[in-house]
Scaffold this motif. Structure first.
Motif, PDB file in Angstrom:
ATOM      1  N   TYR A   1       1.252   4.415  -3.290  1.00 57.70           N
ATOM      2  CA  TYR A   1       0.897   5.828  -3.187  1.00 57.70           C
ATOM      3  C   TYR A   1       2.097   6.761  -3.001  1.00 57.70           C
ATOM      4  O   TYR A   1       1.950   7.985  -3.133  1.00 57.70           O
ATOM      5  CB  TYR A   1      -0.065   6.042  -2.009  1.00 57.70           C
TER       6      TYR A   1
ATOM      7  N   THR B   1      -4.314  11.100  -4.510  1.00 57.99           N
ATOM      8  CA  THR B   1      -5.026  12.106  -3.721  1.00 57.99           C
ATOM      9  C   THR B   1      -4.298  12.361  -2.400  1.00 57.99           C
ATOM     10  O   THR B   1      -3.427  11.582  -1.995  1.00 57.99           O
ATOM     11  CB  THR B   1      -6.463  11.642  -3.423  1.00 57.99           C
ATOM     12  N   ASP B   2      -4.678  13.458  -1.747  1.00 56.68           N
ATOM     13  CA  ASP B   2      -4.090  13.760  -0.446  1.00 56.68           C
ATOM     14  C   ASP B   2      -4.345  12.633   0.548  1.00 56.68           C
ATOM     15  O   ASP B   2      -3.455  12.256   1.326  1.00 56.68           O
ATOM     16  CB  ASP B   2      -4.675  15.065   0.110  1.00 56.68           C
ATOM     17  N   HIS B   3      -5.557  12.088   0.516  1.00 59.97           N
ATOM     18  CA  HIS B   3      -5.915  10.997   1.425  1.00 59.97           C
ATOM     19  C   HIS B   3      -5.062   9.757   1.160  1.00 59.97           C
ATOM     20  O   HIS B   3      -4.578   9.110   2.095  1.00 59.97           O
ATOM     21  CB  HIS B   3      -7.396  10.666   1.288  1.00 59.97           C
ATOM     22  N   GLN B   4      -4.874   9.425  -0.121  1.00 62.30           N
ATOM     23  CA  GLN B   4      -4.062   8.259  -0.465  1.00 62.30           C
ATOM     24  C   GLN B   4      -2.606   8.453  -0.038  1.00 62.30           C
ATOM     25  O   GLN B   4      -1.975   7.515   0.457  1.00 62.30           O
ATOM     26  CB  GLN B   4      -4.137   7.993  -1.972  1.00 62.30           C
ATOM     27  N   TYR B   5      -2.072   9.662  -0.228  1.00 63.31           N
ATOM     28  CA  TYR B   5      -0.698   9.939   0.169  1.00 63.31           C
ATOM     29  C   TYR B   5      -0.540   9.780   1.677  1.00 63.31           C
ATOM     30  O   TYR B   5       0.433   9.160   2.153  1.00 63.31           O
ATOM     31  CB  TYR B   5      -0.290  11.345  -0.255  1.00 63.31           C
ATOM     32  N   ILE B   6      -1.473  10.339   2.434  1.00 62.42           N
ATOM     33  CA  ILE B   6      -1.419  10.221   3.900  1.00 62.42           C
ATOM     34  C   ILE B   6      -1.501   8.758   4.323  1.00 62.42           C
ATOM     35  O   ILE B   6      -0.761   8.305   5.210  1.00 62.42           O
ATOM     36  CB  ILE B   6      -2.559  11.035   4.547  1.00 62.42           C
ATOM     37  N   MET B   7      -2.397   7.986   3.666  1.00 61.09           N
ATOM     38  CA  MET B   7      -2.528   6.569   4.000  1.00 61.09           C
ATOM     39  C   MET B   7      -1.257   5.802   3.632  1.00 61.09           C
ATOM     40  O   MET B   7      -0.842   4.889   4.360  1.00 61.09           O
ATOM     41  CB  MET B   7      -3.733   5.965   3.288  1.00 61.09           C
TER      42      MET B   7
ATOM     43  N   TYR C   1       0.836  -1.204   0.000  1.00 59.47           N
ATOM     44  CA  TYR C   1       0.000   0.000   0.000  1.00 59.47           C
ATOM     45  C   TYR C   1       0.868   1.250   0.000  1.00 59.47           C
ATOM     46  O   TYR C   1       0.553   2.245  -0.668  1.00 59.47           O
ATOM     47  CB  TYR C   1      -0.919   0.011   1.227  1.00 59.47           C
TER      48      TYR C   1
ATOM     49  N   ARG D   1       4.283  14.339  -4.131  1.00 56.72           N
ATOM     50  CA  ARG D   1       3.055  13.570  -4.352  1.00 56.72           C
ATOM     51  C   ARG D   1       2.730  13.511  -5.840  1.00 56.72           C
ATOM     52  O   ARG D   1       2.757  14.526  -6.533  1.00 56.72           O
ATOM     53  CB  ARG D   1       1.886  14.208  -3.584  1.00 56.72           C
TER      54      ARG D   1
ATOM     55  N   SER E   1       5.378  16.944   2.517  1.00 57.31           N
ATOM     56  CA  SER E   1       4.606  15.943   1.786  1.00 57.31           C
ATOM     57  C   SER E   1       4.093  16.434   0.428  1.00 57.31           C
ATOM     58  O   SER E   1       3.845  15.626  -0.468  1.00 57.31           O
ATOM     59  CB  SER E   1       3.424  15.479   2.641  1.00 57.31           C
ATOM     60  N   ASP E   2       3.926  17.721   0.243  1.00 58.71           N
ATOM     61  CA  ASP E   2       3.355  18.231  -1.008  1.00 58.71           C
ATOM     62  C   ASP E   2       4.345  18.221  -2.172  1.00 58.71           C
ATOM     63  O   ASP E   2       3.959  18.323  -3.338  1.00 58.71           O
ATOM     64  CB  ASP E   2       2.840  19.664  -0.808  1.00 58.71           C
TER      65      ASP E   2
END
Length: 355
Positions: A127, A187-193, A123, A182, A178-179
């Protein structure tokens, strides 16, 4: 005054001469085959592990989407280790370790945890850029040290604690930046996950390392090359079983045909990426196992430290991963943390070694 000052100088030179003599004697005791095998093992760690990480990222970049397939590939080549282990029973002096219920249960539990660990990393690489994922995965050293301290009662000195703080700081730097790396389709959510799964995978990896050491101490009572290989074969086998069940339940084997058709480069490229991912990962595991046996835990730690920047730099060159100033700073701090940990580990080892 001159005579008094010459004594400590002579004493120092005598100690240096003695150390040099001991090192040369130790070197002479090793056969040429030992050094060849050690060199091949080091090459396997420094080449195969980074190659496996990059191939995982290539799989996702070129159209692959299954996390279960990648986690399955990580253990699919477990028979390679078995092919090295079994001849030692027939042509060597070693014999199989008696398989007790507790030992079998430990293999099953470690296999399940290994399957979960591979899935978490799958996972993460889906991402995150390979360079970022590799840097975050270096936090496994922090969790290995902590789990080893609480479960195996390994010692922690000031240098090791310093390394834990430094590597944690390096992870925080990546989080703040993080930006910059990426991917547009993530998506932002996928990157965080992906970030979270990488850290959780590293934590689980540290737990697996400590539990494996407990198995050696409590259940096996010895640590030789073939015993280490036995554990690797059995854990990989059960990891393969659990991962195969996950792939079947998720219907990912059926989806491989359509995934291969849409894969960039076609079906042959798809197969080559998966096959070489499996082979390189298993070669890296074998290399790490051999270095632990032929050299030392410190040597394995040094190589682990070196392969992080190798993976990151290779990802920038070959996969054109973005490399911001913050990521370079994080890379340097991580390497500093590894160095501090290795120094602390070697100091602790020398304190407990017989004089």
């Amino acid at each position: 005054m001159e005579e008094g000052s010459s004594k400590p100088s002579n004493s120092l030179w005598d100690k240096i001469h003695d150390l040099k003599h001991i090192a040369m004697e130790k070197y002479k005791r090793k056969t040429i085959s030992h050094w060849i095998l050690l060199a091949l093992s080091i090459a396997a760690m420094l080449v195969a592990f980074p190659a496996s990480s990059l191939l995982t990222r290539v799989y996702y970049s070129n159209g692959g989407a299954s996390k279960w397939i990648i986690s399955w590939v990580a253990v699919a080549a477990w028979p390679l280790t078995a092919l090295i282990l079994f001849p030692s029973y027939f042509f060597g002096d070693s014999s199989p370790t008696p398989l007790t219920f507790k030992l079998l249960l430990s293999y099953i539990v470690l296999g399940f945890l290994s399957a979960a660990d591979n899935l978490m990393y799958a996972y993460a690489y889906a991402y995150l850029p390979a360079s970022t994922a590799a840097l975050l995965a270096s936090s496994s050293l922090v969790f290995s040290a902590l789990c080893g301290y609480f479960l195996v009662h390994n010692k922690l000195n000031a240098s090791m604690v310093n390394a834990i703080v430094i590597i944690t700081a390096a992870m925080a730097i990546i989080a703040l930046d993080s930006d910059s790396d990426r991917y547009d389709y993530v998506t932002d959510h996928q990157y965080i996950m992906g970030f979270i799964w990488d850290i959780l995978g590293s934590a689980l990896h540290g737990l697996i390392f400590a539990l494996s050491e407990l198995v050696f101490i409590k259940l096996m009572g010895r640590r030789s090359f073939h015993v280490v290989l036995e554990q690797q074969v059995m854990v990989s086998f059960f990891g393969f079983v659990f991962t195969t069940i996950g792939v079947i339940l998720n219907n990912d084997f059926e989806g491989m045909a359509s995934e291969a058709r849409s894969f960039k480069g076609g079906r042959s490229s798809y197969i080559l990426v998966l096959v070489w991912s499996a082979i390189t990962f298993q070669l890296g595991v074998l290399g790490g196992t051999a270095v632990l046996y032929l050299a030392s835990t410190v040597m394995a730690g040094v190589l682990n430290a070196i392969r992080v920047p190798i993976t990151a730099v290779a990802a920038v060159i070959l996969l054109h991963d973005p490399m911001s100033g913050f990521k370079i700073l994080s890379l340097l701090i991580t390497f500093w943390g590894f160095t501090s940990y290795i120094y602390g580990n070697s100091s602790a080892s020398s304190e407990h070694s017989p004089s």
